[in-house]
Design an enzyme around this catalytic site. Structure first.
Site, PDB file in Angstrom:
ATOM      1  N   ASN A  17     -13.293  45.249 -13.190  1.00 21.57           N
ATOM      2  CA  ASN A  17     -12.679  45.540 -11.900  1.00 21.57           C
ATOM      3  C   ASN A  17     -11.853  44.371 -11.398  1.00 21.57           C
ATOM      4  OD1 ASN A  17     -13.619  48.179 -10.700  1.00 21.57           O
ATOM      5  ND2 ASN A  17     -15.529  47.313 -11.444  1.00 21.57           N
ATOM      6  N   ASP A  18     -12.588  43.330 -11.026  1.00 23.03           N
ATOM      7  CA  ASP A  18     -11.961  42.232 -10.299  1.00 23.03           C
ATOM      8  C   ASP A  18     -10.917  41.486 -11.124  1.00 23.03           C
ATOM      9  OD1 ASP A  18     -13.743  42.909  -8.251  1.00 23.03           O
ATOM     10  OD2 ASP A  18     -15.307  41.747  -9.230  1.00 23.03           O
ATOM     11  N   VAL A  19     -11.110  41.440 -12.456  1.00 22.74           N
ATOM     12  CA  VAL A  19     -10.199  40.640 -13.276  1.00 22.74           C
ATOM     13  C   VAL A  19      -8.835  41.294 -13.465  1.00 22.74           C
ATOM     14  CG1 VAL A  19     -12.066  39.497 -14.496  1.00 22.74           C
ATOM     15  CG2 VAL A  19     -11.081  41.586 -15.452  1.00 22.74           C
ATOM     16  N   VAL A  20      -8.685  42.558 -13.013  1.00 24.02           N
ATOM     17  CA  VAL A  20      -7.380  43.215 -13.113  1.00 24.02           C
ATOM     18  C   VAL A  20      -6.850  43.598 -11.732  1.00 24.02           C
ATOM     19  CG1 VAL A  20      -7.670  44.121 -15.444  1.00 24.02           C
ATOM     20  CG2 VAL A  20      -8.497  45.452 -13.508  1.00 24.02           C
ATOM     21  N   ALA A  75     -17.364  41.953  -7.199  1.00 21.07           N
ATOM     22  CA  ALA A  75     -17.034  41.159  -6.022  1.00 21.07           C
ATOM     23  C   ALA A  75     -17.060  42.006  -4.755  1.00 21.07           C
ATOM     24  CB  ALA A  75     -15.667  40.509  -6.188  1.00 21.07           C
TER      25      ALA A  75
END
Lengths: 88, 471
Positions: free
Chosen positions: B397-400, B438
């Site tokens: 999720n957060d890394v993209v 996150a």
């Protein structure tokens, strides 16, 4: 002694600097095992405890046990991780 | 004589630690490096036991060997049996054990200095104990306890037992007050060697460790683990000072400085100042900005995904922790193989903090025999996304999340991300529309080029493989 400390700090930084992200987890785990060297202190304190000081002996027993967990577990799990990297 | 041999062994062990750690910085020599450090450790432990001078009663030897035996069996079995997804928990747990060991040593030393039942007339005066010794005992106790309590909380959080970040009102002030008490009680120990005082200090330090880690959550956890790791290193080093023991000193300081550096590297990868990690948390004030930008979400079927991938030239897989939890590492490797058989170029894009720790995803993929060369790091793969036909995001999720680049109010603003939004098609496999680790919404899901492929990663990928086999 201070000389020793400063030298170790620089060696630590030098050794870790520039390590690829791939290895961060095994490295953290390996470093984790190395601080288990605290067990040397635990053994030392046991050896210097008198046999009738039960409180110290009990605490020392647990200190050695927990230290061993840290050392053995840390090295074994790191080895398991790195073993997988080797397979191609 | 024995004393000199022991000193020599300690020096050799220290060198082995340094060499081992250095070798662990290279994938080719890493495993050997770990074994070299382990050899150093074995030498240091064996030397300490067998080269000790003076008469030791056999009961003490029995206790030491029994403790080592039990610790070895438990440590070995746990390390052998743990699932690779649980590595961060385990590292945290072992770290806590080391911290506890350091704290216990300080307690015992204190009991030695100030016996509970002193013989008639020989009460130990605090003034007769050297300041250095007392400083080492206090530091080892406080740092070790904070590390122990913090690690246990971190373990429980990663484990899912403590799910939500717990935030007491004004917790920063509460922590500061406790810290002030820790300092106060420590100072008191220079005036009175009373047992009650050291146990009060122990309790306060444990409480501080708990409250320090309790409010931290989400993607900040690995930073905390790394930080606690270096704490334990420092605690071990104080033991080294206490006994003038060089192997404890080098081992401890080495881990202390290496751990601190790792912590900084990790914070940089996420663009999170260390202070913000400790004194602020993800996901608490994020909802306001993200809620406004929602748009439509488009579904895609397994069959359509398979067709799209099959007729692509280039597919990039972005694996996240969701993949690991679903135990879909092997399935994704199968997907990669079959796509390659069909002439599709497949790569994996790895974010530095994918998984639960930096490099954790690499470990998980290595477990599934994914070829090392297939994994691309963020900076190498980002320029390639505009030429990529399909980006397949599995459980990440957060890394993209493009909000890291576009939304200054987002808590992850400034964190470098994998620029998946530049690819021609984006397919996101998730179980639901829930926010990621996150706790923030992801604008990428509402991108017109994005299709959502809902379902458990393992079953979805297995179905994809079946479809592809028929094509």
């Amino acid at each position: 002694m201070i000389y020793f400390v400063i030298l170790s700090i620089f060696v630590g930084i030098e050794v870790i600097g520039g390590v690829p992200t791939v290895l961060h987890t095994p490295l953290m785990s390996g470093a984790n095992a190395i601080h288990g060297v605290v067990i040397v202190g635990a053994i030392f304190v046991m050896l210097n405890t008198s046999p009738d000081d039960y409180i110290s002996l009990t605490l020392g027993f647990f200190a050695v046990l927990l230290g061993t967990l840290n050392v053995v577990g840390g090295f074994v799990v790191t080895d398991r991780m790195l073993e997988m990297f080797k397979k191609k | 004589m024995q004393h000199h041999i022991l000193s020599a062994i300690y020096i050799i062990a220290s060198v082995l630690f340094i060499v081992g750690l250095k070798m662990m910085g290279n994938p080719k020599s890493a495993r050997k490096g770990n074994l070299i450090s382990a050899a150093g450790m074995t030498a240091a432990i064996a030397g300490t036991i067998f080269l000790h001078e003076g008469e030791i009663s056999s009961i003490i030897y029995i206790l030491i060997f029994l403790a080592i035996l039990i610790g070895t069996v438990i440590g070995w079995l746990t390390a052998k049996r743990v699932q690779m997804t649980k590595i961060p928990e385990l590292v945290s747990m072992f770290n806590g054990m080391g911290g506890a060991c350091a704290a216990l040593i300080s307690l015992i030393e204190f009991h030695h200095l100030f016996p509970l039942h002193p013989a008639e007339g020989i009460y130990t005066e605090v003034s007769s104990v050297s300041t250095g010794t007392l400083v080492c005992i206090i530091s080892g106790l406080v740092i070790g306890s904070v590390s122990f309590a913090g690690s246990i909380i971190a373990f429980l959080k990663l484990n899912g037992t403590l799910e939500k970040p717990v935030r007491l009102p004004r917790y920063n002030y509460i922590n500061l007050v406790i810290l002030a008490f820790v300092v106060g009680v420590s100072i008191q120990l220079f005036f009175t060697g009373h047992v009650a005082v050291i146990y009060t200090l122990l309790t306060l330090a444990l409480l501080y460790g708990v409250l320090l880690v309790l409010p931290i959550g989400g993607a900040d956890m690995p930073v905390v683990i790394s930080l606690l790791n270096s704490f334990t290193g420092v605690a071990a080093a104080f033991g080294g000072f206490l006994y003038d023991n060089h192997v404890m000193l080098t081992g401890g300081i080495l881990v202390g400085s290496a751990g601190t550096l790792l912590t900084i590297v990790m914070c940089k990868a996420m663009n999170r100042p260390i202070m913000q990690v400790i004194f602020g948390a993800f996901g608490t004030h994020a909802s306001a900005s993200a809620a406004t930008a929602k748009g439509n979400v488009k579904d895609i079927s397994v069959a359509d995904t398979a067709a799209l991938m099959n007729y692509s030239r280039k597919v990039t897989i972005i694996p996240g922790y969701g993949l690991a939890v679903a135990q879909a590492q092997h399935a994704i490797h199968e997907l990669q193989t079959i796509l390659e058989d069909h002439g599709v170029e497949v790569k994996y894009a790895i974010h530095p903090v994918a998984g639960r720790m930096p490099g954790h995803m690499n470990v998980l993929l290595a477990e599934a025999n994914v070829d090392y060369d297939k994994l691309s790091e963020m900076d190498d793969i980002n320029p390639e996304f505009p030429n990529t036909d399909v980006v397949f995001v599995v459980g990440a999720n957060d890394v993209v999340n493009p909000a890291a680049k576009t939304d200054p109010s987002s808590p992850i603003y400034g964190m470098p991300i994998l620029e998946a939004e530049n690819a021609r098609n984006i397919i996101i496999n998730k179980r639901s529309m829930n926010a990621g680790y996150a706790g923030i919404d992801n604008l990428l899901f509402y991108n017109p080029k994005t299709s959502m492929l809902f379902g458990d990663a393992k079953s979805v990928i297995t179905k994809l493989v079946t479809e592809l086999k028929q094509m």
